[in-house]
Design a protein around this motif. Structure first.
Motif, PDB file in Angstrom:
ATOM      1  N   GLU A 161      41.704  43.327  46.385  1.00 41.91           N
ATOM      2  CA  GLU A 161      42.300  42.512  45.331  1.00 41.91           C
ATOM      3  C   GLU A 161      43.542  43.175  44.748  1.00 41.91           C
ATOM      4  O   GLU A 161      44.441  42.504  44.266  1.00 41.91           O
ATOM      5  N   GLN A 162      43.589  44.482  44.788  1.00 40.39           N
ATOM      6  CA  GLN A 162      44.741  45.187  44.257  1.00 40.39           C
ATOM      7  C   GLN A 162      45.979  44.941  45.118  1.00 40.39           C
ATOM      8  O   GLN A 162      47.096  44.856  44.607  1.00 40.39           O
ATOM      9  N   ALA A 163      45.785  44.788  46.430  1.00 40.13           N
ATOM     10  CA  ALA A 163      46.915  44.693  47.352  1.00 40.13           C
ATOM     11  C   ALA A 163      47.249  43.269  47.763  1.00 40.13           C
ATOM     12  O   ALA A 163      48.290  43.033  48.355  1.00 40.13           O
ATOM     13  N   VAL A 164      46.387  42.310  47.477  1.00 38.65           N
ATOM     14  CA  VAL A 164      46.570  40.963  48.000  1.00 38.65           C
ATOM     15  C   VAL A 164      47.892  40.380  47.514  1.00 38.65           C
ATOM     16  O   VAL A 164      48.283  40.524  46.362  1.00 38.65           O
ATOM     17  N   SER A 165      48.611  39.721  48.431  1.00 41.15           N
ATOM     18  CA  SER A 165      49.933  39.190  48.110  1.00 41.15           C
ATOM     19  C   SER A 165      50.033  37.686  48.318  1.00 41.15           C
ATOM     20  O   SER A 165      50.989  37.067  47.880  1.00 41.15           O
ATOM     21  N   GLN A 166      49.073  37.068  49.001  1.00 40.15           N
ATOM     22  CA  GLN A 166      49.102  35.630  49.259  1.00 40.15           C
ATOM     23  C   GLN A 166      50.455  35.201  49.813  1.00 40.15           C
ATOM     24  O   GLN A 166      51.102  34.308  49.302  1.00 40.15           O
ATOM     25  N   THR A 195      39.177  48.189  37.294  1.00 38.24           N
ATOM     26  CA  THR A 195      40.456  48.901  37.306  1.00 38.24           C
ATOM     27  C   THR A 195      41.179  48.766  38.644  1.00 38.24           C
ATOM     28  O   THR A 195      42.251  49.348  38.829  1.00 38.24           O
ATOM     29  N   ASP A 196      40.592  48.021  39.579  1.00 39.16           N
ATOM     30  CA  ASP A 196      41.179  47.809  40.910  1.00 39.16           C
ATOM     31  C   ASP A 196      41.320  49.104  41.701  1.00 39.16           C
ATOM     32  O   ASP A 196      42.112  49.184  42.634  1.00 39.16           O
ATOM     33  N   ARG A 197      40.535  50.124  41.368  1.00 39.80           N
ATOM     34  CA  ARG A 197      40.654  51.411  42.053  1.00 39.80           C
ATOM     35  C   ARG A 197      39.561  51.606  43.096  1.00 39.80           C
ATOM     36  O   ARG A 197      39.746  52.324  44.063  1.00 39.80           O
ATOM     37  N   ARG A 244      33.748  34.454  39.595  1.00 40.98           N
ATOM     38  CA  ARG A 244      34.374  34.769  40.880  1.00 40.98           C
ATOM     39  C   ARG A 244      33.342  35.343  41.847  1.00 40.98           C
ATOM     40  O   ARG A 244      32.413  36.033  41.455  1.00 40.98           O
ATOM     41  N   PRO A 245      33.498  35.078  43.148  1.00 46.56           N
ATOM     42  CA  PRO A 245      32.531  35.586  44.135  1.00 46.56           C
ATOM     43  C   PRO A 245      32.665  37.097  44.291  1.00 46.56           C
ATOM     44  O   PRO A 245      33.726  37.681  44.068  1.00 46.56           O
ATOM     45  N   PHE A 246      31.578  37.727  44.690  1.00 43.27           N
ATOM     46  CA  PHE A 246      31.559  39.166  44.957  1.00 43.27           C
ATOM     47  C   PHE A 246      31.647  39.338  46.466  1.00 43.27           C
ATOM     48  O   PHE A 246      30.752  38.931  47.207  1.00 43.27           O
ATOM     49  N   VAL A 247      32.749  39.923  46.941  1.00 41.14           N
ATOM     50  CA  VAL A 247      33.013  40.072  48.382  1.00 41.14           C
ATOM     51  C   VAL A 247      32.897  41.546  48.740  1.00 41.14           C
ATOM     52  O   VAL A 247      33.608  42.382  48.193  1.00 41.14           O
ATOM     53  N   LEU A 290      46.736  31.793  39.954  1.00 37.46           N
ATOM     54  CA  LEU A 290      45.602  32.230  40.755  1.00 37.46           C
ATOM     55  C   LEU A 290      46.017  33.214  41.839  1.00 37.46           C
ATOM     56  O   LEU A 290      45.194  33.958  42.352  1.00 37.46           O
ATOM     57  N   GLN A 291      47.312  33.230  42.189  1.00 33.95           N
ATOM     58  CA  GLN A 291      47.774  34.008  43.330  1.00 33.95           C
ATOM     59  C   GLN A 291      48.592  35.236  42.953  1.00 33.95           C
ATOM     60  O   GLN A 291      48.499  36.273  43.608  1.00 33.95           O
ATOM     61  N   ASP A 292      49.404  35.113  41.909  1.00 36.43           N
ATOM     62  CA  ASP A 292      50.486  36.058  41.687  1.00 36.43           C
ATOM     63  C   ASP A 292      50.308  36.804  40.374  1.00 36.43           C
ATOM     64  O   ASP A 292      50.302  36.203  39.298  1.00 36.43           O
ATOM     65  N   ALA A 293      50.181  38.134  40.440  1.00 33.42           N
ATOM     66  CA  ALA A 293      50.027  38.949  39.230  1.00 33.42           C
ATOM     67  C   ALA A 293      51.258  38.850  38.338  1.00 33.42           C
ATOM     68  O   ALA A 293      51.147  38.881  37.109  1.00 33.42           O
ATOM     69  N   LYS A 294      52.439  38.730  38.934  1.00 35.29           N
ATOM     70  CA  LYS A 294      53.662  38.629  38.140  1.00 35.29           C
ATOM     71  C   LYS A 294      53.667  37.339  37.325  1.00 35.29           C
ATOM     72  O   LYS A 294      54.093  37.321  36.169  1.00 35.29           O
ATOM     73  N   GLU A 295      53.180  36.253  37.915  1.00 33.47           N
ATOM     74  CA  GLU A 295      53.112  34.988  37.196  1.00 33.47           C
ATOM     75  C   GLU A 295      52.145  35.096  36.023  1.00 33.47           C
ATOM     76  O   GLU A 295      52.404  34.583  34.924  1.00 33.47           O
TER      77      GLU A 295
END
Length: 888
Positions: free
Chosen positions: A176-181, A194-196, A231-234, A496-501
């Motif tokens: 989830e930390q790296a996902v860019s869609q 913390t996405d770590r 949210r689902p746990f993957v 839903l996709q973009d952290a910047k948004e």
């Protein structure tokens, strides 16, 4: 023991303070009480039962399977729950019976290492590998795989573009930390708050060396966090690893079921989400805009199969269509049309959702100036209400109570759940609340500058909380009066996709989805135009946030635009069956807009809704043969996607849609010899320069890397950073230091840090004390276990009676590191800078950009220019929590 380290917190992003945490705890308690109450009402309110069934987060287990040992481990594990399996083509050829058995148990995807082929042998070899794997699995299972996974170190945009061309639609490779869609629909592996920490058996048991009980406790804790957000746990698993910890997997799956969740395969999860309710065809009808006969409109809606109608309860200025205690009213005939519309829809059996703007309301701002947003220059908005204002919340709740009491409709729909940008809201009341909640004092006069630099992370997190609280209050109000009423909202797809948004708008669709019974995603026009590539990304992001709740797609056409300009027929016809199955329905723009568009006059008007039924319910291959007449001249988007390797520019010139492909081919063939000659000449020149100069310089630079780390005065740089005296020259110096550390040396220095910690104390260090040391590295308590595990594997450290001792080889390694110039404080300084963020003001347009110490330039988010930090007059940092003194 004495440790000359910085006594600071472990998190990079400032967290909200204890009062908010207490509020969260109270929210949990109220949630549990509400669940108990709703369970008593399920027999009476069947719609609430559907919402309850989809509330618990599902567990999605992904297995990487490629070796003989994996086949044996799967047999020994004998895990019976639904899961997803990513297999290599080679494995499929060796173990077809296993593949067939696994396909009965869940989703089958491809696990590929085509990246190495892409880089060494080119596109053709990589494409052949992907296609061969697909064919091998399809031959056994009868279905062509659409899911792809590659090793984390082989994630590559070009590879994903190639995968999209050969038929893959979704990817599950990244965290989830790296996902860019960016290309495929990326469905990420879950991480902690913390996405770590990546939830993979390799990370938990090998990297961090957790025992079974610690791992199970960590999984349970984070599942509950997921459950709250919906949210689902993957989780990523490797058969040869998890078989050694089979009890953890079994106990965790059992725990998820106890919490109301279930183990699902990827296909089950996506398809069930679209099947939680009857497939919907929605349309917006504004009583202030339609003037036709109501009976004719209802007849059209029924004929076209419309199931849901979204009716605004006020016009664009905020004038109410309904009586609400002194609020400004629209014209009487419009209000009468509103009442007639609701009665007509109810009589026709069409589900009605009353749509209300949460924050965009001109009339409310006129009456309540103190509740308006303020921009960073002090200008009061005449349109936007502040979500942190109690008046805003009171006004929304008042309107919701009136609507719920007065009208017997199917649902309430919220819109405009966002800030119009980072430029808002700097009202005095909002800033004071932020200061109180975060225990921060902001200087007046340069409030915006401070909040966008020094306190950016805390400020944006607080803004997100304000909108989340507003939606939470709306849900509580609606459900208190009518638990069966559906609460839905329109969310920007990018939220839903973009952290910047999410940072810009304060709208985090992943959080807001947990409060909603139905989510309507609205993509941008650019995403809409390239639906072939954007739809998998949008649906994957939507399902990742909304879980199994109904997920609708809204066509984002602005008013006054002709449908032929966008090619709606092409949009729907180009959708793959997978996207159709993942959505619960589609929502069209305003009804009057369709009537006024000449393209949809007469019989053609029904075409778009015929396509909708195909899109929502039909079979793609069968429906293609019906050859429905297309009244819309559509741009050749499919041809553009073939020629752009999966990437279409957001502002593609319109004239390119009309270029004849044959003309393009003629031009290419005519100039091909010249282009090839120029490329070969340039290649020879580059080789000459490389061997003559570049190789020598790089070789010299690598040999001097350790020397450079000792020559650079990092203590002075550290003090300047803590004193907030950051210049472009300082950023370049820090960047030069960071870039001297190569991945191999970085791993060695991290081991050196642990050896230093074990060696430095006056007494021997206990194993449990290691994670408690005041080291300013995020998630140190868990990551320290990884370092300890690595040092013990190297034989540098041993454990006796729960105490840590350096071995002879460990002492030699530490001595060698120190002789080479290793310094623990310097390495901590490097780790801090790697995690810390910078905020630089563009000298060209004044836009503030979030960057990092590692690079010496950035691309401005405003003017898109490449800017070096040396050119910037204003550079700030987002400090790590607890910064108070330099590294010693």
């Amino acid at each position: 023991m004495k440790y000359n380290l910085i006594p600071v917190g472990k998190d990079i992003v400032p967290t909200v303070d204890k009062p908010w945490s207490a509020k969260i705890s109270m929210t949990r308690l109220l949630s549990y009480l509400s669940i108990l109450l709703f369970s008593l009402l399920l027999a009476v309110f069947p719609q609430s039962r559907a919402a309850a069934e989809t509330a618990a987060s599902p567990l999605l287990l992904l297995f990487d399977v490629e070796l003989q040992e994996d086949n044996d481990a799967l047999t020994q594990l004998n895990f019976q729950e639904f899961s997803s399996f990513f297999l290599t083509g080679e494995f499929a050829g060796k173990f077809p019976e296993t593949v067939k058995k696994l396909s009965d148990q869940g989703t089958i995807g491809v696990f590929s290492k085509a990246y190495s082929l892409l880089k060494t042998q080119g596109l053709s070899a990589a494409k052949g590998d992907l296609t061969a794997s697909q064919s091998a699995l399809e031959k056994i299972t009868g279905m062509c795989p659409v899911w792809l996974r590659v090793p984390s170190d082989q994630v590559d945009r070009d590879l994903f573009s190639l995968a999209g061309e050969v038929g893959f639609r979704f990817d599950a490779s990244e965290s989830e930390q790296a996902v860019s869609q960016s290309v495929l629909g990326e469905f990420p592996i879950s991480t902690n708050s913390t996405d770590r920490i990546l939830f993979s058996d390799f990370d938990l048991f090998v990297t961090y060396g957790l025992d079974d009980q610690m791992a199970l406790d960590l999984l349970k804790e984070n599942y509950l966090y997921r459950k709250e957000s919906g949210r689902p746990f993957v989780m990523l698993l490797h058969p040869t690893i998890i078989v050694q910890h089979a009890a953890v997997l079994q106990d965790f799956a059992k725990y998820v079921k106890q919490q109301g969740g279930a183990c699902l395969s990827l296909d089950q999860f996506f398809s069930r989400g679209g099947q939680q309710q009857e497939r919907s065809v929605g349309i917006q009808v504004d009583p202030g805009l339609i003037t036709i006969d109501m009976k004719e409109m209802i007849r059209n809606l029924l004929e076209f199969g419309v199931t849901d109608v979204f009716v605004p309860v006020m016009d664009r200025d905020g004038n109410h269509y309904f009586a609400s205690g002194g609020e400004p009213m629209a014209e009487p005939e419009v209000c009468s049309r509103f009442e007639l519309l609701l009665k007509s829809l109810a009589a026709a059996g069409i589900k009605t959702h009353l749509s209300i703007s949460a924050l965009r309301n001109h009339q409310a701002v006129v009456k309540n100036k103190q509740a308006a947003m303020v921009d960073q220059h002090g200008l009061v908005s005449d349109l936007w209400l502040s979500p942190s204002s109690e008046k805003t919340k009171t006004l929304l709740i008042k309107n919701l109570k009136t609507l719920v009491k007065k009208y017997n409709v199917a649902g309430i729909h919220l819109t405009d759940l966002l800030y119009p940008g980072l430029n808002y809201d700097y009202s005095q009341a909002a800033v004071k609340q932020f200061e109180k909640v975060n225990n921060i004092t902001v200087q007046r006069g340069n409030t915006a500058e401070q909040l966008l630099t020094e306190h950016l992370a805390a400020w944006t997190a607080w803004r997100t909380v304000q909108i989340e609280q507003l939606v939470s209050a709306a849900r509580e109000t609606v459900k208190a009066s009518r638990p069966d009423l559906l609460l839905s909202a329109t969310l920007p797809a990018r939220s839903l996709q973009d952290a910047k948004e999410r940072l810009q708008s304060g709208c985090d669709g992943r959080l807001l989805a947990s409060y909603l019974d139905m989510v309507v995603m609205r993509p941008s026009l650019n995403e809409f135009l390239i639906a072939t590539f954007s739809m998998p990304r949008i649906t994957a992001a939507g399902r990742s946030a909304a879980g199994l709740k109904p997920l609708l797609f809204q066509i984002p056409l602005d008013r006054g635009k002709n449908w032929s300009e966008y090619g709606v027929k092409h949009l729907l016809d180009s959708m793959k069956v997978q996207e159709r199955e993942q959505l619960a329905g589609i929502v069209y723009p305003f009804y009057d807009q369709l009537l006024e568009d000449p393209v949809f006059s007469g019989e053609n008007f029904a075409t778009i809704f015929s396509l909708t039924r195909i899109y929502i319910q039909g079979d793609y291959e069968t429906d293609k043969e019906q050859k429905i007449t297309d009244p819309v001249p559509t741009p050749v988007v499919s041809e553009l996607t073939e020629n752009s390797a999966g990437e279409i520019k957001e502002s593609w010139p319109a004239f390119l849609y009309k270029i004849d492909k044959n003309q393009v081919y003629e031009v290419v063939l005519r100039f091909a010899p010249l282009v090839v000659s120029l490329v070969l000449t340039l290649f020879v020149l580059l080789l000459f320069v490389y061997f003559l100069f570049v190789k020598k310089v790089f070789s010299k630079k690598n040999s001097m890397s350790m020397e450079m780390t000792t020559i650079i005065d990092w203590q002075s740089m550290d003090q300047s950073i803590l004193d907030e005296q950051i210049s472009g020259k300082l950023v370049h110096s820090v960047s030069r230091l960071l870039q001297t550390y190569k991945p191999q040396s970085a791993a060695r220095y991290r081991i050196g840090l642990l050896l230093h910690l074990v060696d430095e104390g006056e007494q021997h260090l206990a194993v449990d004390e290691l994670g408690q040391l005041p080291v300013n590295i995020p998630d140190w308590e868990i990551i320290s276990r990884k370092y300890l595990n690595e040092t013990m594997l190297h034989g540098y450290v041993v454990e006796r009676d729960n105490l840590l001792y350096l071995t002879e080889s460990g002492e030699k390694e530490l001595f060698a590191l120190r002789a080479e110039g290793f310094n623990a404080g310097q390495w901590i300084f490097v780790e801090q800078r790697m995690q810390e963020k910078l905020v630089a003001t563009c000298p060209l347009c004044g836009t503030r950009n979030v960057g990092q110490w590692y690079t010496r330039e950035f691309v401005c988010n405003g003017c898109k220019a490449a800017v070096t930090y040396r050119e910037c007059n204003s550079i700030e940092r987002i400090p790590l929590n607890g910064d108070s003194e330099g590294s010693q």
